[in-house]
Design an enzyme around this catalytic site. Sequence first.
Site, PDB file in Angstrom:
ATOM      1  N   ASP A 252      17.664  24.574  -8.297  1.00 49.07           N
ATOM      2  CA  ASP A 252      16.492  23.730  -8.499  1.00 49.07           C
ATOM      3  C   ASP A 252      15.524  24.495  -9.401  1.00 49.07           C
ATOM      4  OD1 ASP A 252      13.985  22.476  -8.217  1.00 49.07           O
ATOM      5  OD2 ASP A 252      14.536  21.703  -6.236  1.00 49.07           O
ATOM      6  N   VAL A 253      15.160  23.907 -10.519  1.00 51.33           N
ATOM      7  CA  VAL A 253      14.315  24.664 -11.466  1.00 51.33           C
ATOM      8  C   VAL A 253      12.927  24.966 -10.902  1.00 51.33           C
ATOM      9  CG1 VAL A 253      15.431  23.969 -13.636  1.00 51.33           C
ATOM     10  CG2 VAL A 253      13.601  22.537 -12.681  1.00 51.33           C
ATOM     11  N   GLY A 278      13.771  16.431 -15.607  1.00 51.76           N
ATOM     12  CA  GLY A 278      12.464  15.792 -15.447  1.00 51.76           C
ATOM     13  C   GLY A 278      12.557  14.691 -14.423  1.00 51.76           C
ATOM     14  N   TYR A 351       3.022  11.989 -14.710  1.00 45.48           N
ATOM     15  CA  TYR A 351       4.100  12.195 -15.688  1.00 45.48           C
ATOM     16  C   TYR A 351       3.519  12.499 -17.079  1.00 45.48           C
ATOM     17  CZ  TYR A 351       8.445  11.075 -18.251  1.00 45.48           C
ATOM     18  OH  TYR A 351       9.550  11.109 -19.061  1.00 45.48           O
TER      19      TYR A 351
HETATM   20  N1  NAD Z   1      14.998   8.017 -20.314  1.00 50.08           N
HETATM   21  C1  NAD Z   1      13.933   7.911 -21.108  1.00 50.08           C
HETATM   22  O1  NAD Z   1      13.657   6.851 -21.667  1.00 50.08           O
HETATM   23  C2  NAD Z   1      13.029   9.100 -21.305  1.00 50.08           C
HETATM   24  C3  NAD Z   1      11.914   8.923 -22.109  1.00 50.08           C
HETATM   25  C4  NAD Z   1      11.082   9.986 -22.344  1.00 50.08           C
HETATM   26  C5  NAD Z   1      11.362  11.228 -21.794  1.00 50.08           C
HETATM   27  N2  NAD Z   1      12.447  11.374 -21.003  1.00 50.08           N
HETATM   28  C6  NAD Z   1      12.694  12.717 -20.439  1.00 50.08           C
HETATM   29  O2  NAD Z   1      14.013  13.124 -20.737  1.00 50.08           O
HETATM   30  C7  NAD Z   1      14.509  13.968 -19.709  1.00 50.08           C
HETATM   31  C8  NAD Z   1      15.820  13.427 -19.180  1.00 50.08           C
HETATM   32  O3  NAD Z   1      15.615  12.092 -18.740  1.00 50.08           O
HETATM   33  P1  NAD Z   1      16.795  11.149 -18.193  1.00 50.08           P
HETATM   34  O4  NAD Z   1      16.388   9.769 -18.461  1.00 50.08           O
HETATM   35  O5  NAD Z   1      18.113  11.638 -18.666  1.00 50.08           O
HETATM   36  O6  NAD Z   1      16.637  11.417 -16.596  1.00 50.08           O
HETATM   37  P2  NAD Z   1      17.709  11.359 -15.438  1.00 50.08           P
HETATM   38  O7  NAD Z   1      16.920  11.115 -14.189  1.00 50.08           O
HETATM   39  O8  NAD Z   1      18.834  10.439 -15.755  1.00 50.08           O
HETATM   40  O9  NAD Z   1      18.290  12.843 -15.413  1.00 50.08           O
HETATM   41  C9  NAD Z   1      17.472  13.945 -15.087  1.00 50.08           C
HETATM   42  C10 NAD Z   1      18.357  15.082 -14.586  1.00 50.08           C
HETATM   43  O10 NAD Z   1      17.481  16.178 -14.238  1.00 50.08           O
HETATM   44  C11 NAD Z   1      17.914  16.696 -12.994  1.00 50.08           C
HETATM   45  N3  NAD Z   1      16.796  17.312 -12.280  1.00 50.08           N
HETATM   46  C12 NAD Z   1      15.720  16.702 -11.754  1.00 50.08           C
HETATM   47  N4  NAD Z   1      14.951  17.586 -11.103  1.00 50.08           N
HETATM   48  C13 NAD Z   1      15.561  18.789 -11.221  1.00 50.08           C
HETATM   49  C14 NAD Z   1      15.254  20.087 -10.748  1.00 50.08           C
HETATM   50  N5  NAD Z   1      14.171  20.305  -9.995  1.00 50.08           N
HETATM   51  N6  NAD Z   1      16.082  21.095 -11.055  1.00 50.08           N
HETATM   52  C15 NAD Z   1      17.196  20.876 -11.803  1.00 50.08           C
HETATM   53  N7  NAD Z   1      17.541  19.660 -12.274  1.00 50.08           N
HETATM   54  C16 NAD Z   1      16.739  18.628 -11.972  1.00 50.08           C
HETATM   55  C17 NAD Z   1      18.424  15.483 -12.228  1.00 50.08           C
HETATM   56  O11 NAD Z   1      19.268  15.840 -11.140  1.00 50.08           O
HETATM   57  C18 NAD Z   1      19.146  14.706 -13.330  1.00 50.08           C
HETATM   58  O12 NAD Z   1      20.489  15.106 -13.455  1.00 50.08           O
HETATM   59  C19 NAD Z   1      13.397  14.033 -18.661  1.00 50.08           C
HETATM   60  O13 NAD Z   1      12.614  15.179 -18.876  1.00 50.08           O
HETATM   61  C20 NAD Z   1      12.604  12.786 -18.935  1.00 50.08           C
HETATM   62  O14 NAD Z   1      11.262  12.907 -18.490  1.00 50.08           O
HETATM   63  C21 NAD Z   1      13.297  10.338 -20.736  1.00 50.08           C
END
Ligand code: NAD
Length: 446
Positions: A252-253, A278, A351
Amino acid sequence: MADRYLRFTRTAPGRFLTRRLGLPQPVALHRWSAERPTLGGPLLHLTAGRSTLDLPPVLARTGLAAGAERPAAIVLDATGVRDVDALAEVHAALHPVVRSVAESGRVVVLGSPPDPTDHHHAAVQQALEGFTRSLGKEMGRGRTVTLVRLADAESAESAESTLRFLLSPKSAYVSGQVVEVGSGDVVAPEDWARPLAGRIALVTGAARGIGEAVARTLARDGAHVVCLDVPAAEADARRVAESIGGTALTLDVTADDAGARIADALPEGLDVLVHNAGITRDRTLANMTAERWGSVLDVNLASVLRTTDVLLARGVLRGHGSPEEGRGGGGRIVVTSSIAGIAGNVGQTNYAASKAGVIGLVRALAPRAQAEHGVTVNAVAPGFIETRMTAAVPLFVREAGRRMNSLGQGGLPVDVAETVAWLSGPGSGTVNGQVVRICGQSLLGA
Ligand SMILES: NC(=O)c1ccc[n+]([C@@H]2O[C@H](COP(=O)([O-])OP(=O)(O)OC[C@H]3O[C@@H](n4cnc5c(N)ncnc54)[C@H](O)[C@@H]3O)[C@@H](O)[C@H]2O)c1
C-alpha cells in the site's frame, strides 16, 4: 464502460440520424498499433516569421514523407514570429491548407518561450497559445493541434522525442496543449522503437485501468516494469506483470515504510517512476467526512511526496546525470494529476486538492531534481478516460464528460500511457516541469 454512442455513430443509420439531429460526430481515432505505427500521410512544413531553426533533419526522421497533398500533419515553425506583422504570416500559411488536413491528422505549431524582457515578443508568442487552442476547437474529425515552445531557437534536436510523439498516432487524445521544451543536449535512444530497453520502471496502481496500460506500454518500449498495487489486487498485479515479463510488488503506497520497501525491492535502482495509484471519495465539502478527505489526500498526494523523497534521497532513481552523458540519459518521474486538479469539480474538493497538489510538486521539484539528481519530473493530467473509475460516474455526468471536448469522445487508458512513455524516454530530458493534459481538449479548465 463502453461508449455506445460512439459505436452508434459509426453505423450507417447512426451517422444519418446524428447528422440530421445536429449531434456530435466523433470519429474513430487512429491510435498506435504495430500494423499502423505512423500517421501515414505526408507532412507539410510551413514557416511564419524569420526562423533560424534547423527543422528538416528532425522532421525527416519522423517517418513521414514531405508533401502537401492531404497532409497527415502540418508543422508550422513560428519560432521566428516577433511582431504582429509576422503573426499575419501564421494566418497566411495555415488558412489555405487547414481544411485539407487528413482525418486524425495533426497541426503542430512551434513557438518560442515569450521573452519577459520584450513585451512585443511576449505578446505575439502568447498570441500563438490562443490561436492554437482555438484552432484545436475548430478542427474536428479527430484532428489535433498543439503548441510546442522551443527554448533553443536553432536546433530542433532537443525537441525530437516530443515531435516524434506529437506527429504519431500515440498522441491521438492530446489536443489544445502547450508544451515547453528546454535547451540542452539529449541522448537519442539507440532504437526509437524500444527507447526504454535496459531500463527499469515502476508503476503504482498497475493492476488495472490506466496503470495497467502504462505498464504494458513501457514494456512495449523495452522496460522491465515493476507493477505495484495493493495486496488485495495481487492476482491482477501478477497477471499484468507476468504478461509483460515484469515483476509484481504488492504494498500500500500509504504505508509509512512504502518508500523503503520499494527501495529494497529495487537493488539495481530505478530509471522511471510513475505515480499512478489514485482513488476518489466524492462528496460535496458539506457532506465530506474527515476520513474521506484524508484517504484521498493520503493516496493521491502525501504518499507521492513521501515515496519520491525517499527514492531520491536514497539514490534509487538513476540519474545518469553527468554533463558528458547529456541530460537525456537521466531518470524520470511522472506523476498523475487530473483535469479536476486544474478546473475543479463538484464533489471533488479532496480529489482536486490532491491533483492540484501534485502539480505544485512537479513545478517546484522539476528544476531541482534535474540539477541535483539528473531526474526530470512531469505530470500527466487525464481528462475523461474510459476506466472503472469513470464507469462508476452517474450516466448523465459520464455522457457529458465524454462529449465535452474537441474530439467528442472519452480517451482510453492507452492514451495516457503513450504520453507517460514519451515523458519517460531517454530522449525527453529537455521536457521538465510540464503538465500535459490528455483530455481531447476538454472544455473544462485552461
Ligand atoms: N479514469 C480517469 O478518467 C482519470 C482521470 C483523471 C485522472 N485519473 C487518475 O489516473 C490514475 C489511475 O486511474 P484509473 O482510472 O486507472 O483508476 P483505477 O481505480 O481503475 O485504478 C487505480 C489503481 O490504483 C490502485 N491503488 C489504489 N490505492 C492504492 C494504494 N494505496 N497503494 C497502491 N495501489 C493503490 C488500485 O488498486 C487500482 O489498481 C489515478 O491517479 C486517477 O486519479 C483518472
